[in-house]
Design a protein around this motif. Structure first.
Motif, mmCIF file in Angstrom:
data_model
loop_
_atom_site.group_PDB
_atom_site.id
_atom_site.type_symbol
_atom_site.label_atom_id
_atom_site.label_comp_id
_atom_site.label_asym_id
_atom_site.label_seq_id
_atom_site.Cartn_x
_atom_site.Cartn_y
_atom_site.Cartn_z
ATOM 1 N N GLN A 64 0.841 -1.205 0.000
ATOM 2 C CA GLN A 64 0.000 0.000 0.000
ATOM 3 C C GLN A 64 0.875 1.254 0.000
ATOM 4 N N ILE A 65 1.919 1.237 0.819
ATOM 5 C CA ILE A 65 2.839 2.375 0.891
ATOM 6 C C ILE A 65 3.566 2.542 -0.431
ATOM 7 N N TYR A 66 4.045 1.442 -0.985
ATOM 8 C CA TYR A 66 4.738 1.489 -2.285
ATOM 9 C C TYR A 66 3.824 2.087 -3.352
ATOM 10 N N ASP A 67 2.608 1.579 -3.430
ATOM 11 C CA ASP A 67 1.659 2.058 -4.450
ATOM 12 C C ASP A 67 1.329 3.536 -4.282
ATOM 13 N N ALA A 68 1.262 3.995 -3.039
ATOM 14 C CA ALA A 68 0.933 5.392 -2.782
ATOM 15 C C ALA A 68 2.095 6.331 -3.108
ATOM 16 N N THR A 69 3.312 5.842 -2.985
ATOM 17 C CA THR A 69 4.467 6.724 -3.162
ATOM 18 C C THR A 69 5.183 6.582 -4.498
ATOM 19 N N ALA A 70 5.092 5.449 -5.145
ATOM 20 C CA ALA A 70 5.836 5.209 -6.393
ATOM 21 C C ALA A 70 5.650 6.303 -7.447
ATOM 22 N N PRO A 71 4.442 6.810 -7.661
ATOM 23 C CA PRO A 71 4.292 7.861 -8.679
ATOM 24 C C PRO A 71 5.044 9.155 -8.348
ATOM 25 N N GLN A 72 5.371 9.363 -7.086
ATOM 26 C CA GLN A 72 6.051 10.595 -6.664
ATOM 27 C C GLN A 72 7.566 10.447 -6.601
ATOM 28 N N VAL A 73 8.066 9.233 -6.799
ATOM 29 C CA VAL A 73 9.497 8.981 -6.672
ATOM 30 C C VAL A 73 10.203 9.284 -7.987
ATOM 31 N N THR A 74 11.103 10.245 -7.917
ATOM 32 C CA THR A 74 11.937 10.624 -9.056
ATOM 33 C C THR A 74 13.385 10.656 -8.571
ATOM 34 N N PRO A 75 14.342 10.714 -9.472
ATOM 35 C CA PRO A 75 15.737 10.722 -9.032
ATOM 36 C C PRO A 75 16.077 11.830 -8.026
ATOM 37 N N GLY A 76 15.419 12.968 -8.069
ATOM 38 C CA GLY A 76 15.741 14.047 -7.148
ATOM 39 C C GLY A 76 14.832 14.150 -5.932
ATOM 40 N N ALA A 77 13.848 13.266 -5.828
ATOM 41 C CA ALA A 77 12.870 13.346 -4.744
ATOM 42 C C ALA A 77 13.484 12.960 -3.404
ATOM 43 N N ASP A 78 12.982 13.581 -2.347
ATOM 44 C CA ASP A 78 13.377 13.238 -0.983
ATOM 45 C C ASP A 78 12.544 12.026 -0.566
ATOM 46 N N LEU A 79 13.113 10.857 -0.734
ATOM 47 C CA LEU A 79 12.386 9.613 -0.517
ATOM 48 C C LEU A 79 11.857 9.495 0.903
ATOM 49 N N SER A 81 10.955 11.840 2.994
ATOM 50 C CA SER A 81 9.804 12.725 3.165
ATOM 51 C C SER A 81 8.561 12.182 2.467
ATOM 52 N N VAL A 82 8.735 11.719 1.248
ATOM 53 C CA VAL A 82 7.600 11.198 0.474
ATOM 54 C C VAL A 82 6.999 9.981 1.166
ATOM 55 N N VAL A 83 7.857 9.064 1.604
ATOM 56 C CA VAL A 83 7.372 7.838 2.257
ATOM 57 C C VAL A 83 6.742 8.152 3.612
ATOM 58 N N THR A 84 7.359 9.039 4.372
ATOM 59 C CA THR A 84 6.816 9.395 5.685
ATOM 60 C C THR A 84 5.429 10.009 5.563
ATOM 61 N N THR A 85 5.276 10.932 4.632
ATOM 62 C CA THR A 85 3.972 11.584 4.432
ATOM 63 C C THR A 85 2.906 10.571 4.026
ATOM 64 N N ALA A 86 3.235 9.725 3.063
ATOM 65 C CA ALA A 86 2.266 8.731 2.595
ATOM 66 C C ALA A 86 1.922 7.731 3.697
ATOM 67 N N THR A 87 2.922 7.300 4.455
ATOM 68 C CA THR A 87 2.696 6.324 5.519
ATOM 69 C C THR A 87 1.795 6.900 6.604
ATOM 70 N N LYS A 88 2.035 8.147 6.988
ATOM 71 C CA LYS A 88 1.185 8.788 8.004
ATOM 72 C C LYS A 88 -0.259 8.872 7.521
ATOM 73 N N LYS A 89 -0.449 9.275 6.277
ATOM 74 C CA LYS A 89 -1.815 9.384 5.737
ATOM 75 C C LYS A 89 -2.511 8.031 5.734
ATOM 76 N N LEU A 90 -1.802 6.997 5.298
ATOM 77 C CA LEU A 90 -2.395 5.662 5.248
ATOM 78 C C LEU A 90 -2.703 5.128 6.639
ATOM 79 N N ALA A 91 -1.821 5.376 7.593
ATOM 80 C CA ALA A 91 -2.041 4.903 8.962
ATOM 81 C C ALA A 91 -3.197 5.642 9.621
ATOM 82 N N MET A 92 -3.248 6.952 9.442
ATOM 83 C CA MET A 92 -4.332 7.741 10.049
ATOM 84 C C MET A 92 -5.691 7.407 9.439
#
Length: 94
Positions: free
Chosen positions: A41-56, A58-69
């Protein structure tokens, strides 16, 4: 002669580089198939936002918090699921 060598090298680089990116996306997808449901679920939520310059992180933490909440993933397993998902997501940044 030198021009031909340079031209040939440029042509090879142009065809190999996109293939390498595709291979990383393919390997990331294969990795994701093996993840536990919450990590997937976390992978699916974050994969579209992952680019070579992205802060991984931050992206994963934000998505994980949203999914958990939202109750989509277990709060107790959120951290370990995120760490598992990151292993696959890192392949998208290559």
């Amino acid at each position: 002669m030198t021009f031909r060598v340079v031209l040939l090298a440029a042509a090879i680089a142009a065809t190999v580089a996109p293939g390498a990116a595709f291979a990383d996306a393919t390997s990331a997808g294969a990795c994701a198939q093996k993840l536990a449901p919450d990590a997937r679920q976390i992978y699916d939520a974050t994969a579209p936002q992952v680019t070579p310059g992205a802060d991984l992180k931050s992206v994963v933490t934000t998505a994980t918090k949203k999914l958990a909440m939202a109750g989509t993933i277990s709060r107790g397993d959120a951290r370990s699921s995120a760490m598992s998902a990151v292993q696959c997501l890192q392949q998208l940044q290559k």
